[in-house]
Design an enzyme around this catalytic site. Structure first.
Site, PDB file in Angstrom:
ATOM      1  N   CYS A  50       0.819  -1.186  -0.157  1.00 34.06           N
ATOM      2  CA  CYS A  50       0.044  -0.210   0.049  1.00 34.06           C
ATOM      3  C   CYS A  50       0.936   1.163  -0.002  1.00 34.06           C
ATOM      4  O   CYS A  50       0.380   2.494  -0.452  1.00 34.06           O
ATOM      5  CB  CYS A  50      -0.906  -0.091   1.065  1.00 34.06           C
ATOM      6  SG  CYS A  50      -0.029   0.059   2.954  1.00 34.06           S
ATOM      7  N   ASN A  51       2.153   1.134   0.553  1.00 31.49           N
ATOM      8  CA  ASN A  51       2.990   2.174   0.515  1.00 31.49           C
ATOM      9  C   ASN A  51       4.141   2.361  -0.580  1.00 31.49           C
ATOM     10  O   ASN A  51       4.756   3.390  -0.423  1.00 31.49           O
ATOM     11  CB  ASN A  51       3.505   2.419   1.966  1.00 31.49           C
ATOM     12  CG  ASN A  51       2.647   2.902   3.114  1.00 31.49           C
ATOM     13  OD1 ASN A  51       1.776   3.798   2.581  1.00 31.49           O
ATOM     14  ND2 ASN A  51       2.727   2.557   4.179  1.00 31.49           N
ATOM     15  N   THR A 115       6.495  -4.706  11.203  1.00 29.31           N
ATOM     16  CA  THR A 115       7.183  -5.868  10.607  1.00 29.31           C
ATOM     17  C   THR A 115       6.337  -6.389   9.341  1.00 29.31           C
ATOM     18  O   THR A 115       6.857  -7.507   8.677  1.00 29.31           O
ATOM     19  CB  THR A 115       7.063  -7.037  12.028  1.00 29.31           C
ATOM     20  OG1 THR A 115       5.566  -7.018  12.389  1.00 29.31           O
ATOM     21  CG2 THR A 115       7.798  -6.494  12.945  1.00 29.31           C
ATOM     22  N   GLN A 120       6.215  -9.292   3.524  1.00 32.32           N
ATOM     23  CA  GLN A 120       5.921  -8.772   2.196  1.00 32.32           C
ATOM     24  C   GLN A 120       7.002  -8.967   1.293  1.00 32.32           C
ATOM     25  O   GLN A 120       6.965  -9.628   0.308  1.00 32.32           O
ATOM     26  CB  GLN A 120       5.621  -7.330   2.012  1.00 32.32           C
ATOM     27  CG  GLN A 120       3.917  -7.336   2.707  1.00 32.32           C
ATOM     28  CD  GLN A 120       3.588  -5.794   2.843  1.00 32.32           C
ATOM     29  OE1 GLN A 120       4.287  -4.978   3.142  1.00 32.32           O
ATOM     30  NE2 GLN A 120       2.310  -5.632   2.956  1.00 32.32           N
ATOM     31  N   GLY A 189     -13.197  -5.829   4.442  1.00 30.26           N
ATOM     32  CA  GLY A 189     -11.944  -6.484   4.042  1.00 30.26           C
ATOM     33  C   GLY A 189     -11.493  -7.529   4.979  1.00 30.26           C
ATOM     34  O   GLY A 189     -11.284  -7.133   6.137  1.00 30.26           O
ATOM     35  N   MET A 193      -4.615  -6.731   6.464  1.00 32.11           N
ATOM     36  CA  MET A 193      -4.740  -5.267   6.964  1.00 32.11           C
ATOM     37  C   MET A 193      -5.987  -5.242   7.645  1.00 32.11           C
ATOM     38  O   MET A 193      -6.064  -4.620   8.973  1.00 32.11           O
ATOM     39  CB  MET A 193      -4.665  -4.241   5.811  1.00 32.11           C
ATOM     40  CG  MET A 193      -3.465  -4.169   4.866  1.00 32.11           C
ATOM     41  SD  MET A 193      -2.171  -3.466   5.946  1.00 32.11           S
ATOM     42  CE  MET A 193      -2.450  -1.610   5.664  1.00 32.11           C
ATOM     43  N   GLY A 194      -7.237  -5.607   7.282  1.00 29.67           N
ATOM     44  CA  GLY A 194      -8.324  -5.722   8.095  1.00 29.67           C
ATOM     45  C   GLY A 194      -8.267  -6.429   9.252  1.00 29.67           C
ATOM     46  O   GLY A 194      -8.760  -5.878  10.148  1.00 29.67           O
TER      47      GLY A 194
END
Length: 444
Positions: A50-51, A115, A120, A189, A193-194
């Protein structure tokens, strides 16, 4: 060969541009395979979160490699190079190696010390290995990077004060509502992340939780862990009527909540405000919703203020990790400098093996009555003699390779053992294009 990183990240590009350059999980392997066929690219790993969207590559020429990686990005996302270039940050050689270490350790994250990025990076590397996009250099580098990142988090306290983006979203909600006990929270979601958001919400006292997902069974599994309720996304409009806090991270390619939908919902909420946090990239929630009177929308870039709260403490630990990184970079560069001697050692071993093989043929001709067992014993012992004789010269060659002016000394080494230049160059070409990591040359 050169190591190169081409990066689009939260420091240099706003979320509305980052979401244009986000690889979907299902297309990452195909993207790496496509990139591997680009001119100048020898190895590659693509990381897309996402970043950040980052391409790590080993290239044979820096200028050519830079161009074709930019072109690949532009072509893949159907943009012009001129549109993409202003938002790119490029790291080369030592800078590229340092960047990979910092990213994997969480030092370059919006939330310093988180972390999630380690997992990822590891997943991206394993995918690259599966499609044979990595070779000798990246197999070693990523192995060192992942190992160090794990050690950094276990030997420092950076993880204790660090926050994930999901945690930052929850902290923002607490600043607005205070206690979350009486707030009705809606999670869109059921991915990582959710679930991180839900973990932090539950830890902060939230008990009225609804989880929604396109696949209801996934929502049910996640909701059950935290005594929440699960609903299908088809019931979204009704759920929006009840919610006080909404945290969305579905990974959808289009807006899940549109301004038109929210306009209708607001009319039925009787003036009750709705706090909305969109931590998805691409975004789940139409940014135009922020124009509505009763909706307060924050996206992933807005979370930076919450993140800064614990930043000072994390930065102290980050300094310790940076020192660990610098030590590890020295070790990797030492290994990298000795990589060039591998073809020379291989040629030396091949020559020794050829001599041993010729000796065995001569011996069998002179003593034709040798049994198979006797032949095996003689072969084993002659190889053992050769290995012992070559042990010290090989160690010296590796030491020379790490010194300045190594090429002249190694040329003398090759001359002493009468190693053909063409043979060594052929071996070097094999190493350069090798697709399986081999940490050392096998013994005879």
């Amino acid at each position: 060969m050169h190591i190169l990183v081409v990066s689009v990240n939260y420091r240099t590009a706003p979320v509305e541009f980052r979401e244009k350059l986000t690889f979907q999980a299902a297309e990452i392997e195909r993207a790496m395979t496509t990139l591997q066929n680009q001119k100048s690219v020898l190895e590659n790993v693509i990381v897309s979160t996402c970043n950040r969207t980052e391409i790590y590559a080993v290239v044979d020429q820096l200028h050519t490699g830079r161009y074709y990686i930019k072109k690949f990005l532009a072509d893949w996302f159907q943009l012009e190079i001129e549109e993409v270039a202003p938002y790119l940050t490029i790291f080369e050689q030592d800078g590229a190696i340092d960047h990979l270490f910092r990213v994997t350790c969480g030092l370059d994250s919006m939330v310093v010390g988180e972390t999630q990025i380690l997992g990822q990076i590891k997943d991206s590397f394993l995918e690259a290995q599966q499609v044979k996009a990595t070779g000798t250099i990246f197999n070693e580098l990523f192995k060192q990077v992942i190992t160090l990142a794990k050690r950094a988090h276990s030997e420092t306290t950076i993880g204790e004060s660090a926050m994930s983006v999901s945690y930052a979203a929850v902290e923002l909600g607490k600043k607005i509502f205070g206690e979350l006990t009486d707030c009705h929270v809606l999670i869109l979601g059921a991915g990582k992340m959710g679930e991180l958001a839900l973990q932090n919400l539950y830890g902060s006292g939230a008990r009225k939780v609804t989880v929604m997902n396109r696949t209801l069974s996934k929502a049910e599994v996640m909701a059950e862990k935290y005594m929440g309720h699960a609903k299908s996304l088809s019931e979204l409009q009704c759920a929006l009527l009840e919610a006080d806090i909404l945290i969305s991270s579905t990974g959808a390619s289009e807006y899940v909540i549109t301004k038109e939908m929210m306009t209708k919902v607001e009319k039925m909420r009787s003036g009750r405000p709705l706090f909305m946090v969109d931590i998805a990239v691409p975004r789940d929630i139409d940014p135009a919703i922020d124009e509505l009177e009763g909706s307060f929308l924050y996206d992933i870039d807005d979370l930076q203020g919450v993140v800064e709260a614990n930043r000072a403490e994390r930065l102290k630990e980050a300094e310790k990790i940076q020192f660990m990184i610098e030590e590890e970079i020295v070790l990797f560069k030492t290994w990298l400098s000795t990589l060039g001697v591998v073809p020379l050692i291989s040629a030396l071993r091949d020559k020794a093996l050829a001599i041993q093989s010729e000796t065995m043929v001569s011996l069998e001709r002179k003593i034709p009555n040798l049994s198979d067992r006797e032949k095996k014993v003689i072969s084993k012992h002659t190889k053992s003699i050769i290995n012992q004789l070559l042990k010290d010269p090989i160690l010296v060659a590796k030491e020379i390779a790490a010194e300045e002016g190594a090429s002249e000394k190694l040329a003398l080494f090759a001359k002493i053992f009468d190693l053909e230049t063409e043979e060594v160059e052929s071996r070097a070409e094999e190493v350069e294009h090798k697709r399986v990591w081999t940490p050392s040359v096998p013994s005879l």
